[in-house]
Design a protein around this motif. Structure first.
Motif, short mmCIF file in Angstrom:
data_model
loop_
_atom_site.label_atom_id
_atom_site.label_comp_id
_atom_site.label_asym_id
_atom_site.label_seq_id
_atom_site.Cartn_x
_atom_site.Cartn_y
_atom_site.Cartn_z
N GLU A 8 0.83 -1.21 0.00
CA GLU A 8 0.00 0.00 0.00
C GLU A 8 0.86 1.26 0.00
N ASP A 9 1.94 1.26 0.77
CA ASP A 9 2.86 2.41 0.78
C ASP A 9 3.47 2.63 -0.60
N ILE A 10 3.90 1.55 -1.23
CA ILE A 10 4.53 1.64 -2.55
C ILE A 10 3.51 2.11 -3.59
N ALA A 11 2.30 1.56 -3.54
CA ALA A 11 1.27 1.97 -4.50
C ALA A 11 0.92 3.44 -4.36
N PHE A 12 0.83 3.93 -3.12
CA PHE A 12 0.51 5.34 -2.91
C PHE A 12 1.67 6.23 -3.36
N ALA A 13 2.89 5.79 -3.13
CA ALA A 13 4.05 6.55 -3.60
C ALA A 13 4.03 6.64 -5.12
N LYS A 14 3.70 5.54 -5.78
CA LYS A 14 3.62 5.54 -7.25
C LYS A 14 2.55 6.50 -7.74
N GLU A 15 1.42 6.52 -7.03
CA GLU A 15 0.31 7.40 -7.39
C GLU A 15 0.68 8.88 -7.20
N CYS A 16 1.44 9.18 -6.17
CA CYS A 16 1.75 10.57 -5.82
C CYS A 16 2.94 11.16 -6.56
#
Length: 178
Positions: A8-16
């Protein structure tokens, strides 16, 4: 659970982060993701009362990442610490999901409170810009934005934009407050 939060942290970083080319690159190179992973391990030991070992883990993470997160802080998954050097998150801070924190941010105490909760709560969807200081047992409402270099000492309503020293609300839902 650990790997779910990491994903989830990695996915949100990718999104941001528009500069992120792949999730694998984020996993390997993003200090904010590394710091959050170390924090989750330290928080586990803090919770089972191995507090010295937890602090040792958090200080090791600080050495490698430049980001200091007290093991007692409660941080949801899906948080993004971007260019995290100098970030400090205090013991009783709470950071909800989908929060973006930039470099040199402090979520700290004022040094005056003797209560159990001494650090801020950052609600879902907030952005805390570079160099901002959010101090004391206050709440920053959902989807609020704190401007770079601001010093926030009072509760912030949801969907607000805060700037200045001391921080003042200049917009709520995109409009000037009454």
């Amino acid at each position: 659970m650990f790997f779910k939060r990491l994903r989830e942290d990695i996915a949100f970083a990718k999104e941001c982060d528009p500069a992120a080319r792949s999730k694998f690159e984020i996993f390997l190179t993003y200090s904010g993701v590394h710091a959050l992973s170390w924090h989750r391990a330290a928080a586990f030991f803090y919770k089972i009362r191995w507090k010295l070992f937890a602090r040792m883990l958090s200080q090791t993470a600080k050495f490698f990442t430049g980001i200091e997160i007290h093991p007692g802080a409660k941080i949801a998954s899906g948080v993004f610490i971007d260019h995290g050097e100098g970030v400090v998150i205090g013991e009783t801070a709470v950071v909800e999901k989908r929060v973006v924190i930039y470099q040199c941010v402090t979520l700290g105490g004022t040094g005056k409170d003797k209560t159990h909760k001494r650090h801020p709560t950052i609600k879902e969807g907030c952005i805390v810009s570079s160099g901002a200081k959010v101090l004391g047992n206050i709440t920053v409402g959902e989807f609020s934005k704190i401007g770079a270099g601001s010093v926030v000492l009072k509760d912030i309503p949801p969907h607000a934009t805060v700037v200045g020293i001391p921080g003042r609300v200049v917009r709520i839902n995109g409009e000037k407050p009454a």
